[in-house]
Design a protein around this motif. Structure first.
Motif, PDB file in Angstrom:
ATOM      1  N   THR A 186       0.839  -1.192   0.000  1.00 36.82           N
ATOM      2  CA  THR A 186       0.000   0.000   0.000  1.00 36.82           C
ATOM      3  C   THR A 186       0.874   1.241   0.000  1.00 36.82           C
ATOM      4  O   THR A 186       1.801   1.350   0.819  1.00 36.82           O
ATOM      5  N   PRO A 187       0.637   2.187  -0.916  1.00 39.88           N
ATOM      6  CA  PRO A 187       1.469   3.412  -0.941  1.00 39.88           C
ATOM      7  C   PRO A 187       1.423   4.135   0.401  1.00 39.88           C
ATOM      8  O   PRO A 187       0.373   4.236   1.036  1.00 39.88           O
ATOM      9  N   ARG A 188       2.546   4.632   0.832  1.00 36.79           N
ATOM     10  CA  ARG A 188       2.643   5.311   2.111  1.00 36.79           C
ATOM     11  C   ARG A 188       1.991   6.689   2.040  1.00 36.79           C
ATOM     12  O   ARG A 188       2.147   7.411   1.052  1.00 36.79           O
ATOM     13  N   ILE A 189       1.263   7.054   3.098  1.00 38.46           N
ATOM     14  CA  ILE A 189       0.645   8.380   3.152  1.00 38.46           C
ATOM     15  C   ILE A 189       1.737   9.418   3.341  1.00 38.46           C
ATOM     16  O   ILE A 189       2.647   9.254   4.159  1.00 38.46           O
ATOM     17  N   GLY A 190       1.633  10.511   2.575  1.00 40.85           N
ATOM     18  CA  GLY A 190       2.646  11.561   2.642  1.00 40.85           C
ATOM     19  C   GLY A 190       2.749  12.193   4.020  1.00 40.85           C
ATOM     20  O   GLY A 190       1.766  12.255   4.772  1.00 40.85           O
ATOM     21  N   GLU A 191       3.949  12.667   4.356  1.00 39.19           N
ATOM     22  CA  GLU A 191       4.182  13.239   5.691  1.00 39.19           C
ATOM     23  C   GLU A 191       3.312  14.463   5.942  1.00 39.19           C
ATOM     24  O   GLU A 191       2.745  14.630   7.032  1.00 39.19           O
TER      25      GLU A 191
END
Length: 240
Positions: A186-191
């Motif tokens: 799953t793509p990581r949520i941006g900071e």
């Protein structure tokens, strides 16, 4: 075709709460799965036993029948019993099971009871050397474990050695790799997005929670009054 039977081994009853499985139609050695599938839209599929080596074919039919009909065929982690696998699962892994039987036939095995831990070690090495996906490797060894876990409901000649295959080690330890489809891709949520989510989560907890809880309590009170036929209480004005 009547249910596959072995002398001295009675076919188990269907699990409570499940529709009993009737004798399974067979067409040229193919086990139809239609009687065990309830969805009207499901396409008819079958298990082709004709491609299984003849010395192991009848035992394979009996084993698959136990997976389909026995309420607790067993699992690798709880060998004393467990939920039977779904029909879709059996259809998916049947080819991996047949690969194992073909390998046994190539090594002059005519009964599962003839398999030894050393022979399973050799099978593991051959699977590891094959140029196939990690998913297929996991399935190959997984079907050996499934066969072992069912030994308690199988006749003596169909039981693998009492010791768990490969000392009970997990597939990721046997192959030194995990299946890609089990990795978290799953793509990581941006900071920056996470920062804003955290800010609003804190605001809801510290600033809005009291009003939200109070409004919910008034709503429930009003709903209960309406259900009981009494007029609801007038809503309080919001806090300043």
């Amino acid at each position: 075709m009547a249910r596959p039977r072995h002398r001295g081994a009675a076919a188990p009853p269907a699990a409570a709460g499940h529709r009993p499985l009737s004798p399974v139609p067979v067409r040229r050695g193919a086990l139809e799965r239609r009687p065990a599938v309830f969805e009207e839209h499901a396409k008819a599929r079958s298990l082709n036993f004709a491609t299984i080596p003849r010395p192991l074919r009848q035992d394979a039919k009996y084993y698959i029948w136990q997976l389909i009909s026995h309420p607790s065929p067993g699992t690798i982690r709880h060998s004393g019993g467990g939920d039977r696998p779904a029909i879709a699962t059996i259809l998916t892994v049947f080819s991996s099971f047949k690969e194992f039987l073909g390998w046994l036939h190539h090594h002059d095995i005519t009964a599962f009871a003839q398999v030894t831990p050393a022979l399973l070690d050799e099978y593991l090495l051959d699977v590891d050397d094959e140029q196939i996906s990690m998913v297929r490797k996991y399935r190959r060894v997984g079907e050996v474990r499934r066969l072992w876990s069912a030994r308690g409901i199988l006749p003596q000649r169909m039981r693998l050695p009492a010791v768990p295959p490969w000392g009970g080690e997990e597939s990721r330890d046997l192959f030194g790799r995990i299946r890609l489809d089990r990795d978290n891709r799953t793509p990581r949520i941006g900071e920056l997005t996470m920062q804003h989510l955290l800010i609003w989560a804190i605001r809801f907890t510290e600033d809005f929670a009291e009003d939200i809880v109070a409004a919910h309590a008034e709503y429930e009170e009003s709903r209960q009054c309406q259900l009981n036929g009494a007029p609801g209480r007038r809503r309080r004005s919001a806090r300043g």
